[in-house]
Design a protein around this motif. Structure first.
Motif, PDB file in Angstrom:
ATOM      1  N   LEU A 142     129.085  59.033  77.863  1.00 24.71           N
ATOM      2  CA  LEU A 142     129.987  60.173  78.058  1.00 24.71           C
ATOM      3  C   LEU A 142     130.886  60.345  76.845  1.00 24.71           C
ATOM      4  CD1 LEU A 142     131.567  59.987  81.658  1.00 24.71           C
ATOM      5  CD2 LEU A 142     129.434  61.032  80.928  1.00 24.71           C
ATOM      6  N   THR A 143     130.840  61.518  76.230  1.00 24.93           N
ATOM      7  CA  THR A 143     131.758  61.814  75.115  1.00 24.93           C
ATOM      8  C   THR A 143     132.399  63.176  75.403  1.00 24.93           C
ATOM      9  OG1 THR A 143     130.050  62.884  73.791  1.00 24.93           O
ATOM     10  CG2 THR A 143     130.297  60.527  73.474  1.00 24.93           C
ATOM     11  N   ILE A 144     133.220  63.201  76.433  1.00 24.11           N
ATOM     12  CA  ILE A 144     133.849  64.457  76.875  1.00 24.11           C
ATOM     13  C   ILE A 144     135.367  64.347  76.828  1.00 24.11           C
ATOM     14  CG2 ILE A 144     131.935  65.243  78.346  1.00 24.11           C
ATOM     15  CD1 ILE A 144     133.521  63.984  80.739  1.00 24.11           C
ATOM     16  N   GLY A 145     135.885  63.352  76.097  1.00 29.12           N
ATOM     17  CA  GLY A 145     137.326  63.117  76.127  1.00 29.12           C
ATOM     18  C   GLY A 145     137.683  62.360  77.405  1.00 29.12           C
ATOM     19  N   ARG A 146     138.989  62.176  77.637  1.00 25.75           N
ATOM     20  CA  ARG A 146     139.368  61.354  78.792  1.00 25.75           C
ATOM     21  C   ARG A 146     139.975  62.171  79.921  1.00 25.75           C
ATOM     22  NH1 ARG A 146     145.136  58.880  76.739  1.00 25.75           N
ATOM     23  NH2 ARG A 146     145.674  60.758  75.631  1.00 25.75           N
ATOM     24  N   GLN A 147     140.301  63.445  79.654  1.00 25.27           N
ATOM     25  CA  GLN A 147     141.075  64.195  80.650  1.00 25.27           C
ATOM     26  C   GLN A 147     140.288  64.560  81.896  1.00 25.27           C
ATOM     27  OE1 GLN A 147     144.039  67.143  79.337  1.00 25.27           O
ATOM     28  NE2 GLN A 147     143.148  66.909  77.320  1.00 25.27           N
ATOM     29  N   LEU A 161     128.935  54.558  79.834  1.00 25.41           N
ATOM     30  CA  LEU A 161     129.675  54.119  78.649  1.00 25.41           C
ATOM     31  C   LEU A 161     130.501  55.331  78.222  1.00 25.41           C
ATOM     32  CD1 LEU A 161     130.327  52.134  76.342  1.00 25.41           C
ATOM     33  CD2 LEU A 161     128.379  53.114  75.090  1.00 25.41           C
ATOM     34  N   ILE A 162     131.826  55.186  78.223  1.00 27.20           N
ATOM     35  CA  ILE A 162     132.706  56.339  77.999  1.00 27.20           C
ATOM     36  C   ILE A 162     133.455  56.137  76.685  1.00 27.20           C
ATOM     37  CG2 ILE A 162     134.559  57.740  78.998  1.00 27.20           C
ATOM     38  CD1 ILE A 162     133.849  56.469  81.729  1.00 27.20           C
ATOM     39  N   ARG A 163     133.170  57.008  75.724  1.00 22.00           N
ATOM     40  CA  ARG A 163     133.853  56.883  74.428  1.00 22.00           C
ATOM     41  C   ARG A 163     135.048  57.831  74.388  1.00 22.00           C
ATOM     42  NH1 ARG A 163     130.269  56.941  69.167  1.00 22.00           N
ATOM     43  NH2 ARG A 163     130.160  59.195  69.491  1.00 22.00           N
ATOM     44  N   VAL A 164     136.207  57.242  74.087  1.00 21.44           N
ATOM     45  CA  VAL A 164     137.462  57.997  74.053  1.00 21.44           C
ATOM     46  C   VAL A 164     138.251  57.568  72.811  1.00 21.44           C
ATOM     47  CG1 VAL A 164     137.790  58.419  76.546  1.00 21.44           C
ATOM     48  CG2 VAL A 164     138.436  56.215  75.585  1.00 21.44           C
ATOM     49  N   LEU A 203     122.938  61.433  77.425  1.00 22.77           N
ATOM     50  CA  LEU A 203     124.199  61.778  76.760  1.00 22.77           C
ATOM     51  C   LEU A 203     124.848  62.949  77.494  1.00 22.77           C
ATOM     52  CD1 LEU A 203     126.157  61.740  74.226  1.00 22.77           C
ATOM     53  CD2 LEU A 203     124.486  63.238  73.104  1.00 22.77           C
ATOM     54  N   VAL A 204     126.163  62.863  77.680  1.00 23.52           N
ATOM     55  CA  VAL A 204     126.909  64.007  78.220  1.00 23.52           C
ATOM     56  C   VAL A 204     128.015  64.322  77.224  1.00 23.52           C
ATOM     57  CG1 VAL A 204     128.261  64.922  80.145  1.00 23.52           C
ATOM     58  CG2 VAL A 204     126.487  63.213  80.587  1.00 23.52           C
ATOM     59  N   THR A 205     128.061  65.572  76.766  1.00 25.58           N
ATOM     60  CA  THR A 205     129.048  65.930  75.755  1.00 25.58           C
ATOM     61  C   THR A 205     129.476  67.385  75.910  1.00 25.58           C
ATOM     62  OG1 THR A 205     129.545  65.679  73.399  1.00 25.58           O
ATOM     63  CG2 THR A 205     127.395  66.615  73.946  1.00 25.58           C
ATOM     64  N   LYS A 206     130.516  67.758  75.156  1.00 22.05           N
ATOM     65  CA  LYS A 206     130.961  69.156  75.123  1.00 22.05           C
ATOM     66  C   LYS A 206     130.483  69.771  73.818  1.00 22.05           C
ATOM     67  CE  LYS A 206     135.459  68.598  77.424  1.00 22.05           C
ATOM     68  NZ  LYS A 206     136.909  68.436  77.175  1.00 22.05           N
ATOM     69  N   VAL A 228     123.225  66.434  78.590  1.00 21.46           N
ATOM     70  CA  VAL A 228     123.941  67.419  79.406  1.00 21.46           C
ATOM     71  C   VAL A 228     125.090  67.914  78.539  1.00 21.46           C
ATOM     72  CG1 VAL A 228     125.225  67.831  81.524  1.00 21.46           C
ATOM     73  CG2 VAL A 228     123.299  66.228  81.523  1.00 21.46           C
ATOM     74  N   ILE A 229     125.087  69.203  78.252  1.00 21.08           N
ATOM     75  CA  ILE A 229     126.041  69.724  77.270  1.00 21.08           C
ATOM     76  C   ILE A 229     126.898  70.818  77.907  1.00 21.08           C
ATOM     77  CG2 ILE A 229     124.321  71.265  76.202  1.00 21.08           C
ATOM     78  CD1 ILE A 229     125.736  70.258  73.489  1.00 21.08           C
TER      79      ILE A 229
END
Ligand code: NAP
Length: 261
Positions: A142-147, A161-164, A203-206, A228-229
């Motif tokens: 997950l690379t979508i920020g933490r909010q 796995l969450i990257r912040v 992968l999940v990202t914005k 997933v984008i």
């Protein structure tokens, strides 16, 4: 709200709504042209670069607060260099500038474009992305920020796995999640190694369009992984420029140069 002093400038005052790489570059370029630049930050990131010119930190208090700030501080122009997903602040800027008659320029960096080899699944928002993330048997990155990671709390069928940049402010309740605190730019070879070491299979990202964060998409493409984008929220309208250079040139065209001050 806090403010940092900077050397006074004789030029018209420009408020740069920061939060992206482009914001720092725009502040520097505008300060070099002699404008009195103030960069504004929400204040969520713990360790942040400093911007050229002055800085202020923290919310304005909605549209009315921002409109009052623009009037009291005699702001001649606002540059929206917010992250493309900062939809509330973008809308507030549009409304406040319209209220006080201040010109507004958006820096709207291009989105990432899908390659024929990509397995992209488009989601209109993070909640939908969480619902449609496939269980691939490996680790979901997950690379979508933490909010908005709360949206994934119910997906207990996934290893996450969450990257912040900074650790989350609220507890994240999930039995199979780990965090990785890191700040870009992320290089291709390092991203390849991360995917391999951590067994990433999704992968999940914005769709931020940031060059500094694009390498993970290349690795997903190489490995044939589902991505997933999250689609960008619609821009608020107004004058938008794809690059800092174009936005700075437009600002100079609107406000004139030193010979006119
Ligand atoms: P948001 O939802 O659009 O804004 C929420 C509130 O935060 C705004 O109403 C405003 O408070 C305050 N705010 C946001 N940006 C501000 C700024 N530059 N200066 C002063 N106040 C600001 O914004 P967000 O998505 O939480 O993003 C916050 C910051 O992080 C932004 O600067 C953005 O560019 C950056 N960022 C966002 C993302 C993302 O994915 N959303 C990713 C990377 C960086 P008031 O109403 O009180 O004025």
């Amino acid at each position: 709200m806090t403010a940092a002093a900077a050397a006074p400038s004789a030029g018209p005052r420009i408020l740069v709504l920061g939060g992206s790489t482009e914001g720092f570059a725009a502040a520097e370029a505008l300060a070099n042209l002699g404008y009195d630049v103030v960069s504004s930050f929400a204040g969520r990131t713990r360790r942040r670069r400093h911007a050229a010119g002055a800085e202020r930190i923290g919310g304005f208090g909605g549209v009315d607060g921002l409109a009052a700030y623009l009037a009291v501080e005699d702001v001649a122009l606002v540059v929206d260099a917010l992250h493309p997903f900062a939809a509330t602040m973008k809308a507030n800027a549009a409304a406040a500038c319209a209220e006080v008659g201040a010109p507004l320029i958006h820096i709207d960096r291009p989105q990432w474009a899908q390659d024929p080899r990509d397995d992209w699944r488009l989601a209109p928002d993070v909640a939908t992305a969480a619902a449609m993330t496939p269980a691939t048997g490996g680790v979901c990155f997950l690379t979508i920020g933490r909010q908005q990671i709360d949206c994934f709390e119910k997906r207990t069928d996934l290893d996450l796995l969450i990257r912040v940049i900074d650790p989350p402010e609220r507890p994240f309740r999930h039995p199979r999640a780990s965090f990785l605190c890191a700040r870009g730019p992320f290089r291709l070879d390092a991203e390849r190694a991360l995917f391999e070491e951590r067994g990433i299979t999704c992968l999940v990202t914005k769709n931020s369009g940031s060059a500094a964060a694009e390498a993970k998409l290349m690795v997903a493409r190489e490995l044939g992984l589902p991505v997933v984008i999250v689609d960008r929220p619609p821009p608020p309208g107004g004058q938008a420029f794809a690059s800092v250079e174009e936005a700075v040139a437009a600002a100079a065209a609107l406000l004139g140069d030193e010979t006119a001050w």
